[in-house]
Design a protein around this motif. Sequence first.
Motif, mmCIF file in Angstrom:
data_model
loop_
_atom_site.group_PDB
_atom_site.id
_atom_site.type_symbol
_atom_site.label_atom_id
_atom_site.label_comp_id
_atom_site.label_asym_id
_atom_site.label_seq_id
_atom_site.Cartn_x
_atom_site.Cartn_y
_atom_site.Cartn_z
ATOM 1 N N GLN A 163 45.240 -11.237 24.153
ATOM 2 C CA GLN A 163 44.795 -12.422 23.416
ATOM 3 C C GLN A 163 43.412 -12.801 23.945
ATOM 4 O OE1 GLN A 163 46.319 -14.252 20.869
ATOM 5 N NE2 GLN A 163 44.346 -15.268 20.817
ATOM 6 N N THR A 164 42.506 -13.161 23.028
ATOM 7 C CA THR A 164 41.172 -13.611 23.411
ATOM 8 C C THR A 164 40.979 -15.038 22.922
ATOM 9 O OG1 THR A 164 40.278 -11.379 23.297
ATOM 10 C CG2 THR A 164 38.686 -13.175 23.190
ATOM 11 N N TRP A 165 40.439 -15.886 23.795
ATOM 12 C CA TRP A 165 40.124 -17.260 23.442
ATOM 13 C C TRP A 165 38.627 -17.456 23.608
ATOM 14 C CZ3 TRP A 165 43.600 -16.712 27.721
ATOM 15 C CH2 TRP A 165 44.944 -16.771 27.382
ATOM 16 N N SER A 166 38.101 -18.415 22.848
ATOM 17 C CA SER A 166 36.696 -18.769 23.033
ATOM 18 C C SER A 166 36.518 -20.258 22.772
ATOM 19 C CB SER A 166 35.801 -17.950 22.105
ATOM 20 O OG SER A 166 36.119 -18.213 20.754
ATOM 21 N N THR A 167 35.447 -20.784 23.317
ATOM 22 C CA THR A 167 35.129 -22.195 23.190
ATOM 23 C C THR A 167 33.608 -22.340 23.191
ATOM 24 O OG1 THR A 167 35.464 -24.373 24.169
ATOM 25 C CG2 THR A 167 35.293 -22.540 25.693
ATOM 26 N N ASP A 168 33.128 -23.493 22.791
ATOM 27 C CA ASP A 168 31.682 -23.719 22.758
ATOM 28 C C ASP A 168 31.114 -24.054 24.131
ATOM 29 O OD1 ASP A 168 31.533 -23.258 20.033
ATOM 30 O OD2 ASP A 168 31.887 -25.354 19.530
ATOM 31 N N ALA A 169 31.942 -24.508 25.039
ATOM 32 C CA ALA A 169 31.494 -24.917 26.373
ATOM 33 C C ALA A 169 32.063 -23.951 27.414
ATOM 34 C CB ALA A 169 31.963 -26.330 26.664
ATOM 35 N N PRO A 170 31.462 -23.892 28.580
ATOM 36 C CA PRO A 170 32.019 -23.041 29.638
ATOM 37 C C PRO A 170 33.461 -23.428 29.946
ATOM 38 C CG PRO A 170 29.819 -23.773 30.240
ATOM 39 C CD PRO A 170 30.211 -24.546 29.000
ATOM 40 N N LEU A 171 34.294 -22.420 30.168
ATOM 41 C CA LEU A 171 35.712 -22.638 30.466
ATOM 42 C C LEU A 171 35.911 -23.173 31.874
ATOM 43 C CD1 LEU A 171 37.426 -19.440 29.052
ATOM 44 C CD2 LEU A 171 37.866 -21.786 28.353
ATOM 45 N N SER A 172 36.773 -24.152 32.004
ATOM 46 C CA SER A 172 37.158 -24.629 33.332
ATOM 47 C C SER A 172 38.413 -23.874 33.755
ATOM 48 C CB SER A 172 37.443 -26.135 33.303
ATOM 49 O OG SER A 172 38.622 -26.394 32.562
ATOM 50 N N ALA A 173 38.680 -23.844 35.042
ATOM 51 C CA ALA A 173 39.888 -23.194 35.555
ATOM 52 C C ALA A 173 41.131 -23.889 35.009
ATOM 53 C CB ALA A 173 39.885 -23.202 37.083
ATOM 54 N N GLU A 174 41.066 -25.198 34.878
ATOM 55 C CA GLU A 174 42.205 -25.969 34.371
ATOM 56 C C GLU A 174 42.534 -25.592 32.925
ATOM 57 O OE1 GLU A 174 42.349 -30.507 33.998
ATOM 58 O OE2 GLU A 174 42.565 -30.078 36.148
ATOM 59 N N THR A 175 41.511 -25.541 32.074
ATOM 60 C CA THR A 175 41.720 -25.165 30.673
ATOM 61 C C THR A 175 42.237 -23.748 30.570
ATOM 62 O OG1 THR A 175 39.997 -26.673 29.907
ATOM 63 C CG2 THR A 175 40.573 -24.857 28.432
ATOM 64 N N LEU A 176 41.639 -22.850 31.329
ATOM 65 C CA LEU A 176 42.074 -21.458 31.311
ATOM 66 C C LEU A 176 43.527 -21.330 31.754
ATOM 67 C CD1 LEU A 176 41.564 -18.477 30.918
ATOM 68 C CD2 LEU A 176 40.541 -18.416 33.201
ATOM 69 N N ALA A 177 43.915 -22.036 32.800
ATOM 70 C CA ALA A 177 45.299 -21.985 33.284
ATOM 71 C C ALA A 177 46.268 -22.485 32.213
ATOM 72 C CB ALA A 177 45.447 -22.798 34.561
ATOM 73 N N GLU A 178 45.893 -23.549 31.496
ATOM 74 C CA GLU A 178 46.748 -24.071 30.430
ATOM 75 C C GLU A 178 46.895 -23.059 29.301
ATOM 76 O OE1 GLU A 178 45.224 -27.870 29.162
ATOM 77 O OE2 GLU A 178 45.362 -28.679 31.197
ATOM 78 N N TRP A 179 45.774 -22.468 28.870
ATOM 79 C CA TRP A 179 45.817 -21.479 27.794
ATOM 80 C C TRP A 179 46.651 -20.267 28.209
ATOM 81 C CZ3 TRP A 179 40.004 -21.109 25.998
ATOM 82 C CH2 TRP A 179 39.663 -22.287 25.317
ATOM 83 N N LEU A 180 46.424 -19.814 29.429
ATOM 84 C CA LEU A 180 47.135 -18.640 29.914
ATOM 85 C C LEU A 180 48.632 -18.925 30.055
ATOM 86 C CD1 LEU A 180 47.070 -15.747 30.913
ATOM 87 C CD2 LEU A 180 46.326 -16.593 33.151
ATOM 88 N N SER A 181 48.990 -20.063 30.601
ATOM 89 C CA SER A 181 50.406 -20.424 30.736
ATOM 90 C C SER A 181 51.091 -20.467 29.373
ATOM 91 C CB SER A 181 50.551 -21.787 31.411
ATOM 92 O OG SER A 181 50.133 -21.718 32.744
ATOM 93 N N SER A 182 50.418 -21.062 28.404
ATOM 94 C CA SER A 182 50.970 -21.152 27.053
ATOM 95 C C SER A 182 51.165 -19.768 26.438
ATOM 96 C CB SER A 182 50.036 -21.999 26.185
ATOM 97 O OG SER A 182 50.509 -22.057 24.869
ATOM 98 N N GLN A 183 50.189 -18.897 26.628
ATOM 99 C CA GLN A 183 50.290 -17.541 26.074
ATOM 100 C C GLN A 183 51.415 -16.762 26.753
ATOM 101 O OE1 GLN A 183 48.461 -16.093 23.375
ATOM 102 N NE2 GLN A 183 50.293 -14.864 23.613
ATOM 103 N N LEU A 184 51.506 -16.867 28.066
ATOM 104 C CA LEU A 184 52.577 -16.167 28.779
ATOM 105 C C LEU A 184 53.943 -16.678 28.343
ATOM 106 C CD1 LEU A 184 50.995 -15.949 32.336
ATOM 107 C CD2 LEU A 184 51.373 -14.060 30.736
ATOM 108 N N GLU A 185 54.054 -17.985 28.159
ATOM 109 C CA GLU A 185 55.316 -18.565 27.695
ATOM 110 C C GLU A 185 55.692 -17.977 26.331
ATOM 111 O OE1 GLU A 185 57.390 -22.906 26.895
ATOM 112 O OE2 GLU A 185 55.297 -22.818 27.518
ATOM 113 N N GLU A 186 54.703 -17.855 25.443
ATOM 114 C CA GLU A 186 54.957 -17.281 24.115
ATOM 115 C C GLU A 186 55.420 -15.821 24.222
ATOM 116 O OE1 GLU A 186 52.297 -16.038 20.281
ATOM 117 O OE2 GLU A 186 51.879 -18.005 21.177
ATOM 118 N N TRP A 187 54.724 -15.034 25.027
ATOM 119 C CA TRP A 187 55.108 -13.625 25.173
ATOM 120 C C TRP A 187 56.486 -13.496 25.820
ATOM 121 C CZ3 TRP A 187 49.699 -12.049 27.336
ATOM 122 C CH2 TRP A 187 48.818 -11.777 26.274
ATOM 123 N N LEU A 188 56.752 -14.305 26.836
ATOM 124 C CA LEU A 188 58.022 -14.197 27.564
ATOM 125 C C LEU A 188 59.210 -14.733 26.772
ATOM 126 C CD1 LEU A 188 56.778 -15.071 31.144
ATOM 127 C CD2 LEU A 188 57.582 -12.838 30.322
#
Length: 126
Positions: free
Chosen positions: A69-94
């Motif tokens: 999965q690839t995500w993009s945003t207009d602003a630089p990604l923060s670690a917090e945002t990335l962790a939320e997106w990644l957790s959500s994606q992993l939850e979906e796959w799992l």
Amino acid sequence: MRRSDESEPSTTDLTVAVDCDPPLRRADVAAFTARALAMQVRLLLAAHGMACRGMTVTATACDGRELAQTWSTDAPLSAETLAEWLSSQLEEWLAEPGLGICALRLSPQGFPMHGWSVPLRAAARL
């Protein structure tokens, strides 16, 4: 046409990967892995004085399949945002019965054009 000073840097050395042993099978456990990987990639980018506007996550399932999965945003990604997106994606796959994730890889994408980098001290706070 892209000017030479606007080219995107190589992400080869900025990819962060982890083997999951035991495999990830629960979303709550995957969330801890997601947070650690997000922080690791953020620190790696900061060490290079860089920021990114996108991320590709690739999960290798224990049955050999690759999920991405690839995500993009207009602003630089923060670690917090990335962790939320990644957790959500992993939850979906799992949520797929019987799926286990044996490896994860984060690859930064969408580097800002030349001159739009985040200084090391500022990037560490993102």
